[in-house]
Write a protein that holds these residues in place. Structure first.
Motif, PDB file in Angstrom:
ATOM      1  N   GLU A  41       0.883  -1.107   0.166  1.00  0.00           N
ATOM      2  CA  GLU A  41       0.031   0.075   0.021  1.00  0.00           C
ATOM      3  C   GLU A  41       0.882   1.251   0.032  1.00  0.00           C
ATOM      4  O   GLU A  41       0.395   2.201  -0.735  1.00  0.00           O
ATOM      5  N   ASP A  44       2.633   2.094  -3.385  1.00  0.00           N
ATOM      6  CA  ASP A  44       1.481   2.648  -4.578  1.00  0.00           C
ATOM      7  C   ASP A  44       1.264   4.020  -4.075  1.00  0.00           C
ATOM      8  O   ASP A  44       0.978   4.840  -4.767  1.00  0.00           O
ATOM      9  N   ARG A  47       5.102   6.262  -3.683  1.00  0.00           N
ATOM     10  CA  ARG A  47       6.201   6.192  -4.871  1.00  0.00           C
ATOM     11  C   ARG A  47       7.481   6.576  -4.391  1.00  0.00           C
ATOM     12  O   ARG A  47       8.025   7.453  -5.191  1.00  0.00           O
ATOM     13  N   ARG A  72       3.905  -4.024 -10.606  1.00  0.00           N
ATOM     14  CA  ARG A  72       3.294  -2.806 -10.908  1.00  0.00           C
ATOM     15  C   ARG A  72       4.304  -1.452 -11.082  1.00  0.00           C
ATOM     16  O   ARG A  72       3.902  -0.607 -11.651  1.00  0.00           O
ATOM     17  N   HIS A  73       5.261  -1.780 -10.625  1.00  0.00           N
ATOM     18  CA  HIS A  73       6.426  -0.823 -10.693  1.00  0.00           C
ATOM     19  C   HIS A  73       7.708  -1.372 -11.105  1.00  0.00           C
ATOM     20  O   HIS A  73       8.412  -1.614 -10.185  1.00  0.00           O
TER      21      HIS A  73
END
Length: 230
Positions: A41, A44, A47, A72-73
């Motif tokens: 969490e 996201d 960052r 996701r990254h």
């Protein structure tokens, strides 16, 4: 000049505060989290430029958390700071997408070096494991992905606890069974999966044990040591 932004994940508060003191002269610490779910969490939401994470954390182990973060990254820099000297953990960390692997009892300068390397697109493995990791990668056993699905529910529960770093005694207490039963499940899994040692089972556990239910509770680059110096 803006400092790189770092997110720290470690469930031992005293360790986290010590790492904070080490990092703050060169980096901006944007947050400290204490479990794998909170790490997902926070990445996201905040960052950060890089993450420093432990492997053994509540709710979701660090290696599985990193797998999900990298989906996701993809460019996220992640350095593991851990007590685990076992080369299987290091191999799994890099396979998950980590940029560095440092031991908690190593010199503090190693963590800074690992972050410097990661932020430059390089990898860092503590010299204490570098040679052993290269040899392990040459000799590592190959286990079919479907092997995990063949385990019983209880075996998967034991496997998840192994992945989280719990001892046989601690695993027995959590599951409400005897230590002999835990040892039996470990031996059975080693035999059925074709492993030669508990160390090989540990690596398999870290790779495959993901969010196995325990009484309703959800748990849970190619390495080039020659490039580990900036």
């Amino acid at each position: 000049m803006l400092k790189p932004r770092i997110l720290l994940a470690d469930d031992h508060r005293m360790v986290a505060e010590g790492v904070r003191g080490l990092l703050e002269p060169e980096y901006q610490l944007v947050g400290i989290v204490e479990d794998g779910r909170a790490l997902l969490e926070a990445v996201d939401r905040l960052r950060p430029d890089a993450v420093v994470a432990d492997i053994s954390m509540p709710l979701l182990n660090g290696i599985e958390a990193v797998r999900q973060i990298k989906k996701r990254h993809k460019s996220m820099v992640i350095v593991f700071l851990t007590m685990h000297m076992d080369v299987q953990y290091a191999a799994s960390a890099f396979e998950a997408g980590a940029s560095g692997y440092v031991l908690k009892h190593s010199a503090s300068s190693e963590l800074l070096t690992a972050l410097h390397c990661g932020l430059k697109g390089k990898t860092y493995i503590t010299p204490m494991l570098a040679g052993e990791l290269l040899q392990y990668q040459r000799d590592k056993p190959s286990v079919p992905q479907e092997a995990f699905t063949q385990l019983t529910t209880r075996q998967r529960e034991v496997l998840q606890l192994i992945a989280e770093g719990f001892s046989v005694k601690e695993s027995a207490a959590i599951l409400g069974i005897s230590t002999r039963t835990v040892e039996f499940h470990k031996y059975t899994m080693i035999e059925s999966l074709g492993f030669k040692s508990s160390a090989e089972l540990i690596r398999f556990a870290v790779q495959h044990a993901k969010g196995v239910s325990r009484s309703g509770v959800r748990l849970s680059c190619s390495v080039d040591p020659s490039s580990s110096r900036s």
